[in-house]
Design an enzyme around this catalytic site. Structure first.
Site, PDB file in Angstrom:
ATOM      1  N   ILE A   1       0.785  -1.236   0.000  1.00 24.08           N
ATOM      2  CA  ILE A   1       0.000   0.000   0.000  1.00 24.08           C
ATOM      3  C   ILE A   1       0.818   1.288   0.000  1.00 24.08           C
ATOM      4  O   ILE A   1       0.274   2.349  -0.242  1.00 24.08           O
ATOM      5  CB  ILE A   1      -1.013   0.045   1.179  1.00 24.08           C
ATOM      6  CG1 ILE A   1      -0.340  -0.268   2.509  1.00 24.08           C
ATOM      7  CG2 ILE A   1      -2.184  -0.865   0.920  1.00 24.08           C
ATOM      8  CD1 ILE A   1      -1.286  -0.207   3.696  1.00 24.08           C
TER       9      ILE A   1
ATOM     10  N   ASN B   1      10.297   6.660   2.778  1.00 27.82           N
ATOM     11  CA  ASN B   1      11.747   6.740   2.712  1.00 27.82           C
ATOM     12  C   ASN B   1      12.386   5.606   3.480  1.00 27.82           C
ATOM     13  O   ASN B   1      13.466   5.138   3.146  1.00 27.82           O
ATOM     14  CB  ASN B   1      12.209   8.060   3.327  1.00 27.82           C
ATOM     15  CG  ASN B   1      11.848   9.224   2.453  1.00 27.82           C
ATOM     16  OD1 ASN B   1      12.245   9.271   1.299  1.00 27.82           O
ATOM     17  ND2 ASN B   1      11.072  10.152   2.982  1.00 27.82           N
ATOM     18  N   PHE B   2      11.729   5.206   4.537  1.00 24.52           N
ATOM     19  CA  PHE B   2      12.297   4.232   5.449  1.00 24.52           C
ATOM     20  C   PHE B   2      11.694   2.846   5.310  1.00 24.52           C
ATOM     21  O   PHE B   2      12.162   1.919   5.943  1.00 24.52           O
ATOM     22  CB  PHE B   2      11.983   4.665   6.890  1.00 24.52           C
ATOM     23  CG  PHE B   2      13.107   5.361   7.574  1.00 24.52           C
ATOM     24  CD1 PHE B   2      14.363   4.785   7.628  1.00 24.52           C
ATOM     25  CD2 PHE B   2      12.903   6.583   8.199  1.00 24.52           C
ATOM     26  CE1 PHE B   2      15.386   5.420   8.284  1.00 24.52           C
ATOM     27  CE2 PHE B   2      13.926   7.222   8.854  1.00 24.52           C
ATOM     28  CZ  PHE B   2      15.181   6.639   8.894  1.00 24.52           C
TER      29      PHE B   2
ATOM     30  N   VAL C   1       5.142  -0.427   3.084  1.00 24.02           N
ATOM     31  CA  VAL C   1       3.938  -0.626   3.899  1.00 24.02           C
ATOM     32  C   VAL C   1       2.977  -1.546   3.146  1.00 24.02           C
ATOM     33  O   VAL C   1       2.709  -1.344   1.961  1.00 24.02           O
ATOM     34  CB  VAL C   1       3.272   0.714   4.239  1.00 24.02           C
ATOM     35  CG1 VAL C   1       2.096   0.503   5.183  1.00 24.02           C
ATOM     36  CG2 VAL C   1       4.276   1.662   4.882  1.00 24.02           C
TER      37      VAL C   1
ATOM     38  N   ASP D   1       7.573  15.936  11.263  1.00 25.92           N
ATOM     39  CA  ASP D   1       7.437  15.617   9.839  1.00 25.92           C
ATOM     40  C   ASP D   1       5.974  15.700   9.420  1.00 25.92           C
ATOM     41  O   ASP D   1       5.477  14.837   8.694  1.00 25.92           O
ATOM     42  CB  ASP D   1       8.014  14.221   9.550  1.00 25.92           C
ATOM     43  CG  ASP D   1       8.396  14.059   8.085  1.00 25.92           C
ATOM     44  OD1 ASP D   1       8.458  15.081   7.366  1.00 25.92           O
ATOM     45  OD2 ASP D   1       8.617  12.925   7.647  1.00 25.92           O
TER      46      ASP D   1
END
Ligand SMILES: Nc1ncnc2c1ncn2[C@@H]1O[C@H](COP(=O)(O)OP(=O)(O)OP(=O)(O)O)[C@@H](O)[C@H]1O
Length: 535
Positions: free
Chosen positions: A223, A227-228, A231, A371
């Site tokens: 989905i 950046n990390f 998902v 963020d």
């Protein structure tokens, strides 16, 4: 009602990594005639806290003197928060604004989306309902695709293939260092993501409320890509409690050579991971994403899970997967892009009211997010679906958003100033840009101002204004942020927006005049909508 859209995408992203304190690249602050100031910083010097909870260094070493430029000669952030093309020619050649000039059809100008969902979802635009603008023919569709393709990618480590070299970020606990990614590495990451999305996965995991029993979920679809992280939507195989049936699983990306690096990449990754988890597991608010569980209890139980495993002789490190509440509507930027920005004012007010509630909850609990941006506002339903619910009781009885992505959050002491320079370019406040120790509560409310402006105007406040000339378009966003250069355009003469505009006016301003979250909450715009909510 629009059928649920797939939020999957296959474009890789790279870790957005927060910044080292004042690790100022030498070429940025040189050659300025502006007065020098002493920025030696001793904020946050508690070694225990620093080693266990916060990734910011104990003592910040900054140049004894620092020339503050006028910003006229800067074409990149003082410390990179995002890739910034080095050459002005490159910058202009990829400016989406310029491309948009040739695209008269385009209405939504918020284009600095990370390069993940847009292209994949763009084909779904035709199916949108009448209250959204439709893409009526293939020529228009191509135009939109071009715009999506030209989106700048913010806060990312890997430069787009056309641009090299890029300025690169570093993790908060080390001095700023230049990390370059070549095409080979980019391809590797792409392959890795494709492999990931092709895998058949049964996930074994543990719910925080009961870490003694292993539970199982099966993979449904990819989905999102951050950046990390990647998902993925999973469904429970053995747990039918409605909260845990469908879950979003955030799998943390590890750098390729994590075990072979000689620097402290591993420990930085580890502290960033455990910090996000340690905050997430304490949160409990309807408008904030929930951490339900984890694939491996070691990530919850140990302060240094990766180091511990390696010290115990394990040859590899296990994946880290957060099991979280799933937001079926995807993120707000994707939805705005798909509906071309034509969101009814009442809906903007509703979603924004919830966002303010979420941030108020965080700030009251001494957590700063750092963020806040449209991509991190997750929707439980699509905008279409929410519009359809408007006159029903459930519209008032349940939350529509969950604030996500706590990768840069921080638990602070009362009144503590932060020095880690992190965030996403378009949402970052002038004081972070300037490298001044900052009040994280106020940098969060700045970002909230950016978000409200974007929702009302369908463009980001510090992009070149509509009708700007070529020279203005070439000026970096950082210049306009540092000079508080924003103005109303689309909504200039719109009536009934005074209370919303008040918020923007009082948040996109100098820090000593800026509203905090309580002042935002007390504003007419927020009070009016929050008073109708029953959850
Ligand atoms: N709980 C969720 N439900 C639905 N979609 C989600 C959820 N969490 C994340 N996503 C999707 O995945 C994307 C990336 O997630 P997230 O922002 O948490 O990752 P990240 O690696 O921390 O990203 P960033 O690049 O912002 O640092 C989101 O923008 C959203 O589209």
């Amino acid at each position: 009602m629009k059928p649920p859209e797939s939020h999957s995408n296959n474009n890789p992203k790279t870790p957005k990594l927060s910044q080292e304190e004042f690790g100022l690249p030498p070429n940025i602050f040189q050659n300025s005639n502006a007065p020098a100031i002493d920025l030696t910083d001793t904020v946050n010097t508690d070694p225990v806290k620093n080693s266990q909870q916060e990734t910011e260094p104990t003592t910040v070493k900054t140049p004894l003197t620092l020339n503050i430029p006028t910003f006229d000669t800067i074409n990149a952030l003082p410390t990179p928060m995002t890739y910034t093309p080095l050459s002005p020619n490159l910058l202009s050649s990829m400016s989406p604004t310029i491309q948009m000039q040739q695209q008269p059809f385009q209405q939504l100008n918020i284009k600095k989306r990370r390069n993940n969902n847009n292209l994949n979802n763009i084909n779904g635009i035709n199916t949108f309902k009448s209250h959204f603008n439709e893409i009526r023919n293939s020529k228009e569709l191509d135009q939109v695709k071009n715009i999506a393709a030209s989106n700048r990618v913010v806060s990312e480590l890997i430069p787009p293939p056309t641009l090299s070299p890029q300025r690169i970020v570093s993790l908060p606990t080390v001095n700023e260092e230049e990390i370059t990614f070549d095409n080979e590495e980019r391809t590797k990451l792409e392959n890795e993501q494709n492999e990931f999305s092709n895998e058949e996965i049964i996930l074994n995991g543990y719910l925080l409320k009961d870490m003694s029993h292993v539970r199982q979920w099966k993979k449904i679809k990819h989905i999102g890509t951050g950046n990390f992280s990647f998902v993925t939507l999973y469904e429970s195989l053995d747990e039918f409690d409605k909260y845990y049936h469908q879950v979003a699983v955030k799998k943390i990306k590890y750098p390729n050579n994590i075990l072979n690096t000689t620097d402290d990449t591993l420990s930085r990754l580890e502290s960033s991971l455990t910090r996000e988890l340690s905050v997430l597991k304490t949160l409990d608010h309807p408008c904030v994403v929930k951490l339900y569980g984890i694939n491996n209890p070691i990530f919850i139980e140990q302060k240094r899970p990766l180091t511990t495993l390696l010290q115990e002789g394990h040859a590899s490190i296990p994946s880290c997967e957060f099991i979280m509440s799933y937001c079926n509507g995807g993120d707000l930027l994707k939805e705005l892009t798909e509906c071309q920005g034509n969101v009814p004012r009442w809906l903007i007010q509703r979603l924004y009211g919830e966002l303010v509630l979420a941030v108020k909850y965080l700030h009251e609990n001494l957590i700063i997010h750092r963020d806040l941006k449209l991509e991190n506002i997750l929707l439980r339903y699509t905008l279409d679906e929410i519009i359809g619910m408007r006159n029903t009781a459930s519209y008032y009885e349940q939350n529509m958003i969950e604030l996500g992505d706590f990768g840069l959050c921080k638990k602070i002491e009362n009144g503590e100033l932060c020095t880690a320079r992190c965030g996403s370019e378009d949402y970052v406040s002038p004081e972070i840009l300037m490298g001044i120790p900052y009040n994280g509560n106020l940098t969060d409310t700045w970002a909230l101002g950016v978000i409200l402006y974007a929702l009302l105007e369908d463009r980001l406040p510090f992009d070149a204004p509509p009708n700007a000339n070529q020279r203005q378009r070439n000026r970096p966003v950082a210049h306009r942020i540092a000079r508080f250069e924003w103005r109303w355009s689309k909504t200039l003469d719109e009536v009934g927006l005074d209370s919303a505009k008040d918020i923007v006016k009082n948040t996109l301003t100098r820090k000593n005049q800026r509203w905090n979250i309580q002042q935002m909450y007390d504003s007419d715009y927020i009070k009016e909508v929050v008073g109708t909510l029953k959850f």
